[in-house]
Design a protein around this motif. Structure first.
Motif, PDB file in Angstrom:
ATOM      1  N   GLN A 701       0.058  -1.403   0.224  1.00 17.28           N
ATOM      2  CA  GLN A 701      -0.283  -0.029  -0.403  1.00 17.28           C
ATOM      3  C   GLN A 701       0.524   1.114   0.128  1.00 17.28           C
ATOM      4  O   GLN A 701       1.919   1.660   0.546  1.00 17.28           O
ATOM      5  N   MET A 702       0.618   1.792  -1.341  1.00 13.26           N
ATOM      6  CA  MET A 702       1.308   3.167  -1.132  1.00 13.26           C
ATOM      7  C   MET A 702       0.169   4.926  -1.314  1.00 13.26           C
ATOM      8  O   MET A 702      -0.728   4.700  -1.991  1.00 13.26           O
ATOM      9  N   ILE A 703       0.571   5.862  -0.553  1.00 11.14           N
ATOM     10  CA  ILE A 703      -0.001   7.379  -0.986  1.00 11.14           C
ATOM     11  C   ILE A 703       0.661   8.248  -0.977  1.00 11.14           C
ATOM     12  O   ILE A 703       1.664   7.766  -0.604  1.00 11.14           O
ATOM     13  N   ASN A 704       0.604   9.100  -1.984  1.00 12.55           N
ATOM     14  CA  ASN A 704       0.869  10.400  -2.095  1.00 12.55           C
ATOM     15  C   ASN A 704       0.101  11.456  -2.295  1.00 12.55           C
ATOM     16  O   ASN A 704      -0.478  10.984  -2.619  1.00 12.55           O
ATOM     17  N   PHE A 705       0.742  12.694  -1.972  1.00 14.46           N
ATOM     18  CA  PHE A 705      -0.518  13.696  -2.112  1.00 14.46           C
ATOM     19  C   PHE A 705       0.990  14.986  -2.039  1.00 14.46           C
ATOM     20  O   PHE A 705       1.883  14.576  -1.210  1.00 14.46           O
ATOM     21  N   TRP A 706      -0.299  15.473  -2.359  1.00 16.56           N
ATOM     22  CA  TRP A 706       0.534  16.906  -2.562  1.00 16.56           C
ATOM     23  C   TRP A 706      -0.766  18.560  -2.755  1.00 16.56           C
ATOM     24  O   TRP A 706      -1.874  18.126  -3.710  1.00 16.56           O
ATOM     25  N   MET A 707      -0.505  19.597  -1.895  1.00 15.60           N
ATOM     26  CA  MET A 707      -1.582  20.269  -1.829  1.00 15.60           C
ATOM     27  C   MET A 707      -0.812  21.675  -2.272  1.00 15.60           C
ATOM     28  O   MET A 707       0.042  21.738  -1.304  1.00 15.60           O
ATOM     29  N   SER A 708      -1.355  22.544  -2.641  1.00 17.05           N
ATOM     30  CA  SER A 708      -0.203  24.052  -2.303  1.00 17.05           C
ATOM     31  C   SER A 708      -1.113  25.164  -2.981  1.00 17.05           C
ATOM     32  O   SER A 708      -2.493  24.848  -3.437  1.00 17.05           O
ATOM     33  N   TYR A 709      -0.690  25.967  -2.597  1.00 14.43           N
ATOM     34  CA  TYR A 709      -1.646  27.372  -2.403  1.00 14.43           C
ATOM     35  C   TYR A 709      -1.230  28.614  -3.359  1.00 14.43           C
ATOM     36  O   TYR A 709      -0.082  29.324  -2.645  1.00 14.43           O
ATOM     37  N   ARG A 710      -1.365  29.765  -4.435  1.00 14.49           N
ATOM     38  CA  ARG A 710      -0.849  30.393  -5.014  1.00 14.49           C
ATOM     39  C   ARG A 710      -1.864  31.723  -4.556  1.00 14.49           C
ATOM     40  O   ARG A 710      -2.452  31.635  -4.943  1.00 14.49           O
ATOM     41  N   GLY A 724       2.780  18.291   1.242  1.00 18.10           N
ATOM     42  CA  GLY A 724       3.068  16.730   0.686  1.00 18.10           C
ATOM     43  C   GLY A 724       3.639  15.910   1.330  1.00 18.10           C
ATOM     44  O   GLY A 724       4.482  15.985   2.225  1.00 18.10           O
ATOM     45  N   GLY A 725       3.374  14.679   1.106  1.00 22.17           N
ATOM     46  CA  GLY A 725       3.848  13.847   1.780  1.00 22.17           C
ATOM     47  C   GLY A 725       4.187  12.078   0.647  1.00 22.17           C
ATOM     48  O   GLY A 725       3.439  11.692   0.173  1.00 22.17           O
ATOM     49  N   ASN A 726       4.198  11.309   1.555  1.00 28.41           N
ATOM     50  CA  ASN A 726       3.895   9.710   1.602  1.00 28.41           C
ATOM     51  C   ASN A 726       4.287   9.083   1.758  1.00 28.41           C
ATOM     52  O   ASN A 726       5.198   9.140   2.945  1.00 28.41           O
ATOM     53  N   TYR A 727       3.256   7.733   1.993  1.00 29.18           N
ATOM     54  CA  TYR A 727       3.036   6.742   3.039  1.00 29.18           C
ATOM     55  C   TYR A 727       3.413   5.352   1.703  1.00 29.18           C
ATOM     56  O   TYR A 727       2.972   5.239   0.741  1.00 29.18           O
ATOM     57  N   GLY A 728       4.550   4.223   1.972  1.00 34.99           N
ATOM     58  CA  GLY A 728       4.654   3.226   1.887  1.00 34.99           C
ATOM     59  C   GLY A 728       4.074   2.237   3.237  1.00 34.99           C
ATOM     60  O   GLY A 728       5.230   1.903   4.161  1.00 34.99           O
ATOM     61  N   THR A 747       6.939   6.746   6.031  1.00 37.91           N
ATOM     62  CA  THR A 747       5.573   7.702   6.374  1.00 37.91           C
ATOM     63  C   THR A 747       6.616   9.435   5.967  1.00 37.91           C
ATOM     64  O   THR A 747       7.134   9.762   6.902  1.00 37.91           O
ATOM     65  N   ILE A 748       6.911  10.367   5.541  1.00 38.51           N
ATOM     66  CA  ILE A 748       7.363  11.843   4.761  1.00 38.51           C
ATOM     67  C   ILE A 748       6.669  12.601   4.140  1.00 38.51           C
ATOM     68  O   ILE A 748       5.737  12.579   3.312  1.00 38.51           O
ATOM     69  N   ASN A 768      11.430  15.725   3.492  1.00 39.86           N
ATOM     70  CA  ASN A 768      11.961  15.056   5.137  1.00 39.86           C
ATOM     71  C   ASN A 768      11.495  15.801   6.391  1.00 39.86           C
ATOM     72  O   ASN A 768      12.827  15.514   6.514  1.00 39.86           O
ATOM     73  N   LEU A 769      10.425  16.221   6.415  1.00 37.11           N
ATOM     74  CA  LEU A 769      10.468  17.760   7.744  1.00 37.11           C
ATOM     75  C   LEU A 769      10.968  16.489   8.965  1.00 37.11           C
ATOM     76  O   LEU A 769      11.064  17.079   9.699  1.00 37.11           O
ATOM     77  N   THR A 770      10.369  15.448   9.320  1.00 38.21           N
ATOM     78  CA  THR A 770      10.352  14.799  10.553  1.00 38.21           C
ATOM     79  C   THR A 770      11.486  13.457  10.614  1.00 38.21           C
ATOM     80  O   THR A 770      11.817  12.929  11.507  1.00 38.21           O
ATOM     81  N   ASN A 771      12.113  14.022   9.402  1.00 41.43           N
ATOM     82  CA  ASN A 771      13.810  12.676   9.660  1.00 41.43           C
ATOM     83  C   ASN A 771      13.708  11.294   9.759  1.00 41.43           C
ATOM     84  O   ASN A 771      14.430  10.884  10.711  1.00 41.43           O
ATOM     85  N   GLU A 772      12.439  11.064   8.792  1.00 42.75           N
ATOM     86  CA  GLU A 772      11.868   9.761   9.022  1.00 42.75           C
ATOM     87  C   GLU A 772      13.389   8.743   7.852  1.00 42.75           C
ATOM     88  O   GLU A 772      14.071   9.327   7.620  1.00 42.75           O
ATOM     89  N   LYS A 773      13.579   7.523   9.442  1.00 43.71           N
ATOM     90  CA  LYS A 773      14.522   6.697   8.531  1.00 43.71           C
ATOM     91  C   LYS A 773      13.890   5.881   7.675  1.00 43.71           C
ATOM     92  O   LYS A 773      13.326   5.039   8.124  1.00 43.71           O
TER      93      LYS A 773
END
Length: 795
Positions: A701-710, A724-728, A747-748, A768-773
């Protein structure tokens, strides 16, 4: 003094004469529009009486200056559409405007559609490459994802791994030696081996500086693309490069950040002649960066020129080149010890996350050059000829490294020293038609393809002394001196040349049963010739190594693959239902106990789902279910284990669900999201893995998302932020009945701030805001938090 007055008089007279000439002539201008009202760039417009031609710019506008008064005819030529003649009358000192909008039934030009700024700027799905036909996404029964340069720019993506975060099911990229990158697709390893729809493999780092977009084409796709670029049954990645346009412009950018990142990029475009029928574009980049680990670096340069020329109103030529060279150190590639029964996570093995165990003098150097030439000739209003020549060359010199587990606490560095060359040539001829039989519309491609592959190896493999990675000694690090000393005393040499040829023919037809219901049928025949291995030491040509490491002589194989699909547009250009049944194949070598020849390995995919493009492009989505069955897999013959023979009865199953969404709920706010679920297992294999999920297949299972506002208006117009982020889920490096080495779920999160206006762009990104390994499927540690700042000047 008199001499200067003479020059001034000549200059004045010249200016006066030009002004007088301009007052006695006129100008013709206009705009060429697509069926949906968007401007069409690079349309050919010819002033017939004067035999002058030009191309429309990115706004769809064309100009003819200094035209003598009189009556003229303008001819508009667009591939896949009938030519259109417009009558114009020019008066002295006046500008006459003549616009043209393509009729609804001509969709070839839709492949160049530019989504307006107030709709979803990331929703650019149309592609001329996926079906090799003028086929819109909603008309295509095959699933593909597209990552545009606008999204790459907003995310400050400076490598293919960062770009692939936006592809559902791509997973953590696997970086092999020399920077070569691979992804997951539907449980299979997939490489970016296609470039502008034809073979463009690179055994080196591929810089994204010249990318217009990345297309992830899903499912076995050899029917249209062959095995030269279809890197797996899960799909293929197509790199679409930036093309020249009819205007002067470009930008220069500089990026800096963590681990001494320094990156400079240049993008310059200019017309070459006054008629603007010859266009030139240059993209270039140079990047230097150290790794986050104790040692390691890369230093590369990429130059990518592109030239297009509208020779006549029917003939156009494109020449596109990629050249790069890089020097760096290999990434950590850890192959853990699997000799004991165990069930352990790589996170708990004690292998250091920040150590490479190798020295910075164990470097590799690569040089890559890909040349792509294409000629399009409009035979008639219904048929176009497309001739393509692609040449790809990668050269590798130096040291290629891996770390092989010897026990649960020791590793043995393995190093390959020497030179390797990969050279491939692809020649392709396509005839593309868009015509009617009675009231039924047909879009057809008929093609011939010749592919030659040549590999040259002159290298030796050596094993360095074992290292205790839990408690290394003070002299543990492996240096170039140690490896050169070992190589001079022996090792395992590989000094050979091998090559193969593939001859192919294919046809694909899309038939409109009604305006809303269409059917696709495609077939391909491949004749593969493996020409054997020339041993440099012996001077003899013999077979290569089969699946079990035994010698296999030259052989020939013939393969047939198919692709069938149905599409029903529930709401025209807004919602469609689709289904496909298609196959793929790969040529496999080996030796059976009875001496019989093996046939190519095959896979079949059944898939169905829905595609949408709603609310003026504000919501674009694809939902699909697929079922892939691979058969004729070579595996060890259980009755001939001592002799190393193979049997061809292995099977594998891969099925799942994929969701891909791009949305623009309101002006300035954009969302890109995806979900991928994959269930894979061996269904007839060696007892050690039978019934299990294959190792290296990635998370289920994998999830990706990105949201932005200009901000769309006001004093801070152009200022924005993205998150945004990615999960595997948990995945396997090794998965057997006795040994399971797992990779933990991850989760990145990434975030960016930017200010973008017509003159410059400033961006700040944190990966990788949270320094995920986390680790790739080859157990390469991924980077912790990374900071990137970027400034671009536009002109």
């Amino acid at each position: 003094m008199m001499k200067h007055l003479h020059y001034c008089l000549i200059l004045v007279l010249t200016i006066v004469s030009q002004l007088a000439y301009a007052q006695n002539t006129g100008t013709i201008t206009g705009k060429i529009l697509l069926v949906d009202g968007q401007p069409y760039a690079a349309a050919s417009v010819t002033l017939i009486e004067n035999k002058k031609g030009t191309l429309t710019d990115e706004k769809g506008i064309y100009h003819f200056y200094n035209v003598a008064p009189g009556n003229y005819h303008l001819k508009v030529q667009v591939l896949g559409a009938p030519e259109h003649i417009m009558d114009v009358t020019v008066a002295a000192g006046q500008t006459v405007t003549s616009d043209y909008q393509l009729p609804k039934e001509n969709v070839q030009a839709l492949q160049e559609v530019n989504i307006a700024a107030n709709t979803n700027k990331f929703s650019k799905k149309e592609s001329r490459y996926v079906a090799r036909l003028p086929l819109k996404n909603l008309e295509n029964p095959q699933v593909y994802n597209s990552v545009s340069k606008e999204l790459m720019q907003e995310q400050v993506a400076i490598d293919l791994g960062s770009i692939s975060k936006n592809v559902p099911g791509a997973g953590v990229p696997m970086i092999a030696n020399q920077g070569r990158v691979t992804f997951r697709s539907r449980g299979f390893e997939t490489e970016p081996n296609a470039r502008n729809g034809v073979a463009g493999a690179a055994f080196s780092t591929i810089d994204p500086v010249n990318l217009e977009r990345i297309e992830a084409i899903k499912g076995p796709s050899t029917t249209l693309f062959g095995t030269s670029i279809s890197s797996s049954y899960g799909g293929l990645y197509n790199r679409v490069t930036k093309k020249p346009y009819n205007d002067f412009g470009g930008e220069v950018s500089f990026s800096t950040g963590s681990w001494n990142l320094n990156r400079l990029t240049v993008d310059v475009n200019t017309p070459v002649n006054t008629d603007k029928t010859a266009l030139f574009r240059l993209n270039a980049a140079t990047t230097h960066q150290k790794t986050f680990q104790d040692l390691g670096f890369t230093n590369n340069l990429t130059i990518a020129p592109s030239f297009s020329y509208q020779v006549t109103d029917r003939l156009s030529i494109l020449l596109d080149v990629e050249f790069s060279q890089e020097k760096g150190t290999s990434v950590v590639r850890f192959n853990p010890f699997t000799g004991n029964t165990k069930n352990v996570s790589v996170a708990n093995m004690g292998f250091p996350y920040n150590r490479t165990f190798l020295s910075n003098d164990l470097t590799y150097s690569t040089q890559m050059m890909n040349i792509f030439a294409q000629a399009n000739y409009k035979i008639s209003d219904e048929w176009t000829s497309q001739t393509i020549i692609s040449r790809a060359r990668s050269t590798i010199n130096g040291y290629i490294t891996a770390l092989a587990g010897r026990t649960d606490s020791t590793i043995r560095p393995q190093v390959i020293v020497g030179n390797t060359n990969f050279i491939a040539t692809d020649v392709q001829q396509n005839f593309v038609g868009d015509f009617k039989i009675g009231q039924f519309r047909n879009r057809m491609v008929v093609g011939l393809d010749f592919y030659n592959n040549f590999n040259d190896f002159d290298r030796v493999s050596v094993n360095a002394p074992d290292i205790n990675f839990l408690n290394p000694s003070t002299s543990y690090r492996i240096s170039r001196f140690k490896i050169d000393s070992l190589a001079s005393r022996g090792g395992t040499p590989r000094k050979e040349k091998n090559r193969d040829n593939t001859y192919s023919a294919y046809v694909s037809d899309v038939f409109n049963l009604t305006d809303n219901l269409l059917a696709m049928a495609s077939i391909r025949v491949d004749r593969y010739q493996y020409l054997g291995v020339y041993n440099v030491n012996t001077g003899q040509t013999a077979g290569g190594l089969g699946a079990n490491g035994i010698s296999v002589g030259p052989y020939k194989q013939t393969s047939i693959s198919h692709k069938m699909g149905l599409v029903y547009e529930v709401s025209k250009d807004q919602l469609s239902l689709f289904g496909n049944y298609m196959s793929g194949f790969f040529n496999r070598s080996g030796q059976s106990a009875d001496g019989s020849a093996f046939k190519p390995e095959h896979a079949n995919q059944l898939e169905f789902g829905a595609k949408s493009d709603l609310f003026d492009h504000r919501l674009s989505a694809t939902v699909s279910y697929y079922d892939i069955k691979v058969k004729d897999i070579l595996r060890d013959d259980p009755n001939e284990t001592l002799n190393g023979y193979s049997i061809q009865d292995g099977t594998q199953l891969s099925r799942g669900v994929e969701v891909d969404v791009t949305a623009n709920p309101f002006t300035g706010f954009n969302i890109v999201a995806g979900y991928a679920y994959n269930y894979s297992k061996y269904t007839n294999a060696d007892p050690s893995v039978d019934g299990l999920r294959p190792g290296l297949s990635g998370p289920d299972q994998m999830i990706n998302f990105w949201m932005s506002y200009r901000l769309p208006e006001g004093n801070l117009h152009g200022f924005g932020a993205g998150f945004g982020g990615n999960y595997g889920s948990k995945s396997f490096h090794t998965n057997t009945q006795t040994t399971k080495i797992t990779i933990p779920a991850y989760t990145i999160f990434d975030a960016t701030l930017f200010y973008d206006n017509p003159k410059y762009r400033v961006s700040f990104k944190v990966n990788n805001l949270t320094n995920e390994k986390t680790w790739s499927v080859r157990l390469t540690p991924q980077a912790p938090a990374q900071f990137i700042g970027s400034v671009a000047l536009k002109f």
